[in-house]
Scaffold this motif. Structure first.
Motif, PDB file in Angstrom:
ATOM      1  N   LYS A  80     -42.691   9.032  -2.224  1.00 11.80           N
ATOM      2  CA  LYS A  80     -42.091   7.822  -1.673  1.00 11.80           C
ATOM      3  C   LYS A  80     -42.902   7.358  -0.467  1.00 11.80           C
ATOM      4  CE  LYS A  80     -37.320   8.541  -3.188  1.00 11.80           C
ATOM      5  NZ  LYS A  80     -37.232   7.291  -3.972  1.00 11.80           N
ATOM      6  N   ARG A  83     -41.716   3.828   4.384  1.00 16.70           N
ATOM      7  CA  ARG A  83     -40.482   3.048   4.472  1.00 16.70           C
ATOM      8  C   ARG A  83     -39.377   3.645   3.598  1.00 16.70           C
ATOM      9  NH1 ARG A  83     -42.008  -1.294   2.321  1.00 16.70           N
ATOM     10  NH2 ARG A  83     -42.408  -2.714   4.068  1.00 16.70           N
ATOM     11  N   GLU A  84     -39.728   4.046   2.376  1.00 17.35           N
ATOM     12  CA  GLU A  84     -38.732   4.611   1.465  1.00 17.35           C
ATOM     13  C   GLU A  84     -38.195   5.943   1.992  1.00 17.35           C
ATOM     14  OE1 GLU A  84     -40.238   2.860  -2.836  1.00 17.35           O
ATOM     15  OE2 GLU A  84     -41.245   4.607  -1.965  1.00 17.35           O
ATOM     16  N   ASN A  85     -39.054   6.721   2.635  1.00 15.70           N
ATOM     17  CA  ASN A  85     -38.591   7.965   3.249  1.00 15.70           C
ATOM     18  C   ASN A  85     -37.625   7.692   4.396  1.00 15.70           C
ATOM     19  OD1 ASN A  85     -39.742  10.826   2.504  1.00 15.70           O
ATOM     20  ND2 ASN A  85     -41.387   9.370   2.045  1.00 15.70           N
ATOM     21  N   THR A  87     -35.646   5.138   4.837  1.00 16.86           N
ATOM     22  CA  THR A  87     -34.375   4.568   4.384  1.00 16.86           C
ATOM     23  C   THR A  87     -33.673   5.432   3.345  1.00 16.86           C
ATOM     24  OG1 THR A  87     -35.517   3.253   2.693  1.00 16.86           O
ATOM     25  CG2 THR A  87     -35.139   2.207   4.827  1.00 16.86           C
ATOM     26  N   LEU A  88     -34.213   6.601   3.045  1.00 16.32           N
ATOM     27  CA  LEU A  88     -33.661   7.469   2.013  1.00 16.32           C
ATOM     28  C   LEU A  88     -32.181   7.773   2.296  1.00 16.32           C
ATOM     29  CD1 LEU A  88     -34.550   9.054  -0.541  1.00 16.32           C
ATOM     30  CD2 LEU A  88     -34.853  11.033   0.956  1.00 16.32           C
ATOM     31  N   ASP A 113     -46.191   1.180   4.262  1.00 13.14           N
ATOM     32  CA  ASP A 113     -46.343   1.378   2.820  1.00 13.14           C
ATOM     33  C   ASP A 113     -47.241   2.564   2.466  1.00 13.14           C
ATOM     34  OD1 ASP A 113     -44.735  -0.879   2.128  1.00 13.14           O
ATOM     35  OD2 ASP A 113     -46.414  -2.176   2.679  1.00 13.14           O
TER      36      ASP A 113
END
Length: 240
Positions: A80, A83-85, A87-88, A113
């Motif tokens: 991920k 950012r994805e980490n 907001t996980l 990113d």
């Protein structure tokens, strides 16, 4: 004063002698507490219980619902993006905007990113810190988060954590082996020995703190003595 953390009579063992023995701890809103102790003294065990990752009997165990943890390893999911980490598991409508804001605060707006494996050690810990802060915790638990970083990066992280603490105002519990780190950051330092607190020192000194300040150096020396390290604190700490 009401406390964010109010623990009384906490005991934990793993089949042998008590790792934590009738521990009592309170932390006020916005207070920064550092926890020192030799290896095996129970520091991380206490933090894990406070994080809800372990359980133990206690006469009283009051902890806030909103609490976040940063570990020694960043524990980012490599598949991920940063950012994805961050907001996980974050279940709010404006998760992306909150992530962008906190990534800017930790100086990672240009790495939003990026994949975790492309990050430096310091960047990975900044991402882990952003993931903790985006949840707006009342209690931030830091389990030796700078231990694997080089000396210069560690000092930069000290400054960053101090700035973010003053901005977001969570209560903080920092577990560390680095005595100067505790003196540099905390309002209060506790020493855990044989499952109990053997020493408690309040530090009423302005930030930023420097070893050249005789008051800070005196506190560092007292804590080193309590831990059985001995004299010449500055030299010894720089060799860690």
């Amino acid at each position: 004063m009401s406390h964010v953390v109010d623990i009384q009579g906490l005991t934990r063992s793993f089949g042998g002698p008590n790792i934590l023995d009738d521990v009592a701890l309170d932390i006020a809103p916005g207070e920064f507490v550092a926890l020192l102790g030799r290896s095996g003294s129970g520091k991380s065990t206490l933090l894990r219980i406070m994080a809800g990752l372990d359980q133990a009997p206690a006469r009283k165990l009051v902890l806030p619902a909103r609490r976040s943890v940063v570990f020694q390893e960043s524990r980012l999911l490599p598949w991920k993006s940063v950012r994805e980490n961050v907001t996980l598991g974050l279940k709010v409508t404006n998760a992306a905007a909150k992530a962008s804001k906190v990534l800017q605060e930790v100086g990672l707006e240009h790495r939003t990113d990026a994949w975790p494996l492309t990050l430096s050690g310091g960047e990975a810990q900044r991402a882990a810190l952003a993931r903790a802060l985006v949840r707006e915790p009342e209690l931030l638990l830091l389990d030796e988060p700078f231990a694997s970083l080089d000396a210069l990066t560690r000092l930069k992280m000290h400054t960053l954590v101090a700035d973010l603490w003053r901005k977001h105002k969570p209560a903080v519990l920092l577990v560390t082996h680095d005595v100067w780190e505790a003196v540099a950051l905390a309002d209060r330092v506790l020493v855990l020995e044989h499952g109990r607190f053997s020493r408690q020192i309040a530090i009423d000194l302005p930030h930023p703190r420097h070893r050249a300040d005789a008051r800070a150096a005196k506190i560092e020396a007292e804590l080193l003595e309590e831990l059985g390290v001995g004299a010449e604190p500055s030299f010894q700490q720089e060799q860690v």
